[in-house]
Motif scaffolding. Structure first.
Motif, PDB file in Angstrom:
ATOM      1  N   TYR A 139     -14.043  -4.274  -6.929  1.00 38.79           N
ATOM      2  CA  TYR A 139     -13.405  -3.378  -5.782  1.00 38.79           C
ATOM      3  C   TYR A 139     -12.413  -4.058  -4.997  1.00 38.79           C
ATOM      4  CZ  TYR A 139     -17.333  -0.286  -6.212  1.00 38.79           C
ATOM      5  OH  TYR A 139     -18.296   0.981  -6.637  1.00 38.79           O
ATOM      6  N   LEU A 140     -12.090  -5.180  -5.409  1.00 45.26           N
ATOM      7  CA  LEU A 140     -11.201  -5.981  -4.908  1.00 45.26           C
ATOM      8  C   LEU A 140      -9.702  -5.537  -5.240  1.00 45.26           C
ATOM      9  CD1 LEU A 140     -12.365  -9.760  -5.154  1.00 45.26           C
ATOM     10  CD2 LEU A 140     -12.041  -8.404  -3.318  1.00 45.26           C
ATOM     11  N   LEU A 141      -9.650  -4.484  -6.565  1.00 44.30           N
ATOM     12  CA  LEU A 141      -8.663  -4.056  -6.771  1.00 44.30           C
ATOM     13  C   LEU A 141      -8.285  -2.822  -5.928  1.00 44.30           C
ATOM     14  CD1 LEU A 141      -9.217  -4.034 -10.713  1.00 44.30           C
ATOM     15  CD2 LEU A 141      -7.564  -5.287  -9.337  1.00 44.30           C
ATOM     16  N   ASN A 142      -9.117  -2.304  -5.014  1.00 49.26           N
ATOM     17  CA  ASN A 142      -8.585  -1.090  -4.171  1.00 49.26           C
ATOM     18  C   ASN A 142      -7.508  -1.427  -3.301  1.00 49.26           C
ATOM     19  OD1 ASN A 142     -10.370   0.597  -4.933  1.00 49.26           O
ATOM     20  ND2 ASN A 142     -12.154   0.126  -3.574  1.00 49.26           N
ATOM     21  N   PRO A 143      -6.868  -0.542  -3.020  1.00 49.34           N
ATOM     22  CA  PRO A 143      -5.436  -0.774  -2.445  1.00 49.34           C
ATOM     23  C   PRO A 143      -5.530  -1.542  -1.146  1.00 49.34           C
ATOM     24  CG  PRO A 143      -5.349   1.552  -3.392  1.00 49.34           C
ATOM     25  CD  PRO A 143      -6.713   0.902  -3.514  1.00 49.34           C
ATOM     26  N   PHE A 200      10.205   5.326  -2.380  1.00 55.76           N
ATOM     27  CA  PHE A 200       9.937   4.436  -3.385  1.00 55.76           C
ATOM     28  C   PHE A 200       8.764   3.696  -3.286  1.00 55.76           C
ATOM     29  CE2 PHE A 200      10.632  -0.167  -4.528  1.00 55.76           C
ATOM     30  CZ  PHE A 200      11.257  -0.048  -5.733  1.00 55.76           C
ATOM     31  N   SER A 201       8.139   3.259  -2.240  1.00 56.11           N
ATOM     32  CA  SER A 201       6.787   2.738  -1.904  1.00 56.11           C
ATOM     33  C   SER A 201       5.866   3.748  -2.574  1.00 56.11           C
ATOM     34  CB  SER A 201       6.759   2.435  -0.600  1.00 56.11           C
ATOM     35  OG  SER A 201       7.536   1.485   0.264  1.00 56.11           O
ATOM     36  N   TYR A 202       5.978   5.011  -2.415  1.00 52.30           N
ATOM     37  CA  TYR A 202       5.040   6.081  -2.477  1.00 52.30           C
ATOM     38  C   TYR A 202       5.081   5.861  -4.034  1.00 52.30           C
ATOM     39  CZ  TYR A 202       1.979  10.147  -2.763  1.00 52.30           C
ATOM     40  OH  TYR A 202       0.741  10.743  -2.976  1.00 52.30           O
ATOM     41  N   ALA A 203       6.034   5.892  -4.691  1.00 55.35           N
ATOM     42  CA  ALA A 203       6.081   6.105  -6.187  1.00 55.35           C
ATOM     43  C   ALA A 203       5.481   4.754  -6.663  1.00 55.35           C
ATOM     44  CB  ALA A 203       7.624   5.950  -6.743  1.00 55.35           C
ATOM     45  N   LEU A 204       5.799   3.770  -6.234  1.00 55.45           N
ATOM     46  CA  LEU A 204       4.810   2.545  -6.685  1.00 55.45           C
ATOM     47  C   LEU A 204       3.298   2.632  -6.357  1.00 55.45           C
ATOM     48  CD1 LEU A 204       6.993  -0.414  -5.418  1.00 55.45           C
ATOM     49  CD2 LEU A 204       6.976   0.373  -7.699  1.00 55.45           C
ATOM     50  N   ASN A 205       2.968   3.123  -5.255  1.00 58.36           N
ATOM     51  CA  ASN A 205       1.487   3.417  -5.117  1.00 58.36           C
ATOM     52  C   ASN A 205       0.925   4.224  -5.880  1.00 58.36           C
ATOM     53  OD1 ASN A 205      -0.822   3.156  -3.529  1.00 58.36           O
ATOM     54  ND2 ASN A 205       0.019   4.483  -1.758  1.00 58.36           N
ATOM     55  N   TYR A 232       0.322   2.628  -9.416  1.00 56.70           N
ATOM     56  CA  TYR A 232      -0.539   1.545  -9.252  1.00 56.70           C
ATOM     57  C   TYR A 232      -2.048   2.143  -9.553  1.00 56.70           C
ATOM     58  CZ  TYR A 232      -3.808  -1.970  -7.545  1.00 56.70           C
ATOM     59  OH  TYR A 232      -5.129  -2.982  -7.309  1.00 56.70           O
ATOM     60  N   HIS A 233      -2.058   3.498  -8.881  1.00 60.49           N
ATOM     61  CA  HIS A 233      -3.419   4.345  -8.908  1.00 60.49           C
ATOM     62  C   HIS A 233      -3.456   4.929 -10.468  1.00 60.49           C
ATOM     63  CE1 HIS A 233      -3.476   4.085  -4.420  1.00 60.49           C
ATOM     64  NE2 HIS A 233      -4.652   4.769  -4.658  1.00 60.49           N
ATOM     65  N   PHE A 234      -2.661   5.410 -10.691  1.00 59.24           N
ATOM     66  CA  PHE A 234      -2.510   6.123 -12.114  1.00 59.24           C
ATOM     67  C   PHE A 234      -2.705   5.215 -13.448  1.00 59.24           C
ATOM     68  CE2 PHE A 234      -2.092   9.824  -9.710  1.00 59.24           C
ATOM     69  CZ  PHE A 234      -2.684  10.829 -10.091  1.00 59.24           C
ATOM     70  N   ILE A 235      -2.175   4.035 -13.150  1.00 54.60           N
ATOM     71  CA  ILE A 235      -2.094   3.146 -14.451  1.00 54.60           C
ATOM     72  C   ILE A 235      -3.027   2.111 -14.158  1.00 54.60           C
ATOM     73  CG2 ILE A 235      -0.666   1.530 -15.676  1.00 54.60           C
ATOM     74  CD1 ILE A 235       1.766   3.319 -14.985  1.00 54.60           C
ATOM     75  N   VAL A 236      -3.108   1.367 -13.089  1.00 58.12           N
ATOM     76  CA  VAL A 236      -3.746   0.039 -13.052  1.00 58.12           C
ATOM     77  C   VAL A 236      -5.427   0.368 -12.483  1.00 58.12           C
ATOM     78  CG1 VAL A 236      -4.405  -1.779 -11.893  1.00 58.12           C
ATOM     79  CG2 VAL A 236      -2.017  -1.424 -12.176  1.00 58.12           C
ATOM     80  N   LEU A 237      -5.507   1.174 -11.600  1.00 53.98           N
ATOM     81  CA  LEU A 237      -6.814   1.786 -11.045  1.00 53.98           C
ATOM     82  C   LEU A 237      -7.375   2.584 -12.111  1.00 53.98           C
ATOM     83  CD1 LEU A 237      -6.597   2.198  -7.189  1.00 53.98           C
ATOM     84  CD2 LEU A 237      -7.300   0.158  -8.641  1.00 53.98           C
ATOM     85  N   GLN A 238      -6.884   3.662 -12.691  1.00 49.26           N
ATOM     86  CA  GLN A 238      -7.371   4.604 -13.675  1.00 49.26           C
ATOM     87  C   GLN A 238      -7.841   3.731 -14.900  1.00 49.26           C
ATOM     88  OE1 GLN A 238      -6.934   9.165 -14.866  1.00 49.26           O
ATOM     89  NE2 GLN A 238      -4.947   7.771 -15.014  1.00 49.26           N
ATOM     90  N   LEU A 239      -7.052   2.984 -15.335  1.00 49.91           N
ATOM     91  CA  LEU A 239      -7.271   2.372 -16.746  1.00 49.91           C
ATOM     92  C   LEU A 239      -8.392   1.433 -16.723  1.00 49.91           C
ATOM     93  CD1 LEU A 239      -3.596   1.716 -18.223  1.00 49.91           C
ATOM     94  CD2 LEU A 239      -5.327   3.400 -18.993  1.00 49.91           C
ATOM     95  N   ILE A 240      -8.721   0.724 -15.494  1.00 44.00           N
ATOM     96  CA  ILE A 240      -9.862   0.057 -15.080  1.00 44.00           C
ATOM     97  C   ILE A 240     -11.174   0.843 -14.871  1.00 44.00           C
ATOM     98  CG2 ILE A 240     -10.618  -1.761 -13.781  1.00 44.00           C
ATOM     99  CD1 ILE A 240      -7.947  -2.972 -13.570  1.00 44.00           C
ATOM    100  N   ASN A 245     -15.692   4.412  -9.609  1.00 42.69           N
ATOM    101  CA  ASN A 245     -14.885   5.348  -9.064  1.00 42.69           C
ATOM    102  C   ASN A 245     -13.914   4.514  -8.104  1.00 42.69           C
ATOM    103  OD1 ASN A 245     -13.667   7.911  -8.369  1.00 42.69           O
ATOM    104  ND2 ASN A 245     -15.258   8.365  -6.787  1.00 42.69           N
ATOM    105  N   LEU A 246     -12.867   3.897  -8.377  1.00 43.71           N
ATOM    106  CA  LEU A 246     -11.890   2.895  -7.881  1.00 43.71           C
ATOM    107  C   LEU A 246     -11.117   4.000  -7.008  1.00 43.71           C
ATOM    108  CD1 LEU A 246     -10.908   0.190 -10.376  1.00 43.71           C
ATOM    109  CD2 LEU A 246     -12.660  -0.172  -8.250  1.00 43.71           C
ATOM    110  N   ASN A 247     -10.970   3.798  -5.652  1.00 46.37           N
ATOM    111  CA  ASN A 247     -10.296   4.826  -4.765  1.00 46.37           C
ATOM    112  C   ASN A 247     -10.335   6.109  -5.269  1.00 46.37           C
ATOM    113  OD1 ASN A 247      -8.919   4.160  -2.421  1.00 46.37           O
ATOM    114  ND2 ASN A 247      -6.959   4.691  -3.271  1.00 46.37           N
ATOM    115  N   HIS A 248     -11.442   6.574  -5.932  1.00 49.95           N
ATOM    116  CA  HIS A 248     -11.612   8.089  -6.225  1.00 49.95           C
ATOM    117  C   HIS A 248     -10.586   8.344  -7.083  1.00 49.95           C
ATOM    118  CE1 HIS A 248     -14.341   7.992  -2.713  1.00 49.95           C
ATOM    119  NE2 HIS A 248     -13.208   7.671  -1.927  1.00 49.95           N
ATOM    120  N   MET A 249     -10.380   7.573  -8.201  1.00 53.36           N
ATOM    121  CA  MET A 249      -9.333   7.877  -9.290  1.00 53.36           C
ATOM    122  C   MET A 249     -10.151   8.954 -10.338  1.00 53.36           C
ATOM    123  SD  MET A 249      -6.351   7.488  -8.908  1.00 53.36           S
ATOM    124  CE  MET A 249      -5.650   7.943 -10.352  1.00 53.36           C
TER     125      MET A 249
END
Length: 285
Positions: A94-98, A187-192, A195-203, A210-214
């Motif tokens: 859960y430390l990976l949550n945004p 720019f910031s939202y694209a990075l956000n 992070y959700h769809f690549i990092v959080l989802q793959l983990i 359910n990391l940040n409800h992905m």
């Protein structure tokens, strides 16, 4: 192999962990949404990046009398406690949550020497304040069985609003773009999203957490259903820049106009022939 990082996730909390949440969306749908969102984000980053600007003028900087040191000690203490609770409960994942990542960014901002990198990270992190806002509106403390851990939830998310306000109060490298410039927001939202769809989802998928409800929507999600992630991409695209700009307007009013809290003439004031304070050190223009 990494069960120590997520095996303590509370299975009694609905849509928190387990196969029911992991298979809420079909694999086909997850792949399609991921490809579309990541492609759009990469295209956006490539288009917006050349438009990002950091002013070269010297911005008004208020002398810091130790507030940054106090805040970094407090924030580091809170972060250390959070890590301790996560290891003790075997929920390190859960430390990976945004919100936890944003807290790390704020620790960096409080400790790093003045530079354009600091300004860049500061502006990006202002567009991540949707995290603590949603944490207050839709609190998720059911899995925090220890009182101190539950209290830490509220304190940490509250500090996420205090830190940027104080840094804007100091000024200098902690400055923002013009109000009608939305390039940093985009720019910031694209990075956000990446992070959700690549990092959080793959983990989250192999761990079934359910990391940040992905993986599945929250119980209180008004867009509950197979389209919840699409809805989230849209409504957060509106919320993130709106919240960022409103926060900057609020800070501008309090710091430059409201008599009881006014500390400087402008949020970014060009001083000529005067002492410019950068961090804790003075230099002559």
């Amino acid at each position: 192999m990494f069960e120590w990082a997520y095996s303590g996730a509370n299975k009694a909390v609905p849509r928190n962990v387990g196969p029911e949440c992991a298979y809420f969306l079909s694999t086909k749908r997850q792949i399609i949404e991921t490809v579309l969102v990541t492609s759009l984000c990469i295209y956006t980053l490539l288009k917006i990046y050349p438009k990002l600007q950091i002013t070269e003028k010297k911005c008004y900087s208020k002398y810091d009398r130790g507030g940054k040191r106090l805040l970094v000690i407090l924030l580091s203490l809170l972060w250390g406690m959070e890590i301790g609770f996560k290891f003790a409960s075997r929920t390190v994942i859960y430390l990976l949550n945004p919100c936890h990542v944003t807290t790390l960014m704020q620790i960096y901002l409080l400790t790093a020497p003045p530079s354009n990198t600091v300004t860049t990270i500061f502006r990006i992190h202002l567009n991540l304040l949707n995290g603590p806002l949603l944490a207050f509106i839709f609190p998720e403390t059911a899995s925090r069985t220890i009182f101190a851990e539950a209290a830490l939830y509220w304190i940490q998310h509250g500090m996420m609003f205090v830190i940027p306000y104080y840094l804007l109060r100091i000024g200098g490298v902690y400055n923002v773009e013009p109000f009608w410039d939305f390039n940093w927001c985009i720019f910031s939202y694209a990075l956000n999203l990446l992070y959700h769809f690549i990092v959080l989802q793959l983990i989250a998928i192999p761990a079934q957490v359910n990391l940040n409800h992905m993986l599945c929507p929250a119980i209180l999600d008004p867009f509950d259903g197979p389209w919840y992630r699409t809805a989230a991409v849209i409504h957060q695209a509106l919320l993130c820049p709106l919240l960022c700009k409103l926060f900057c307007l609020f800070a501008d009013f309090c710091l430059t106009k409201f008599p009881p809290t006014k500390v400087k003439p402008q949020m970014c004031d060009l001083l000529q022939g005067k002492d410019i304070v950068v961090g804790d050190h003075k230099s002559i223009d």
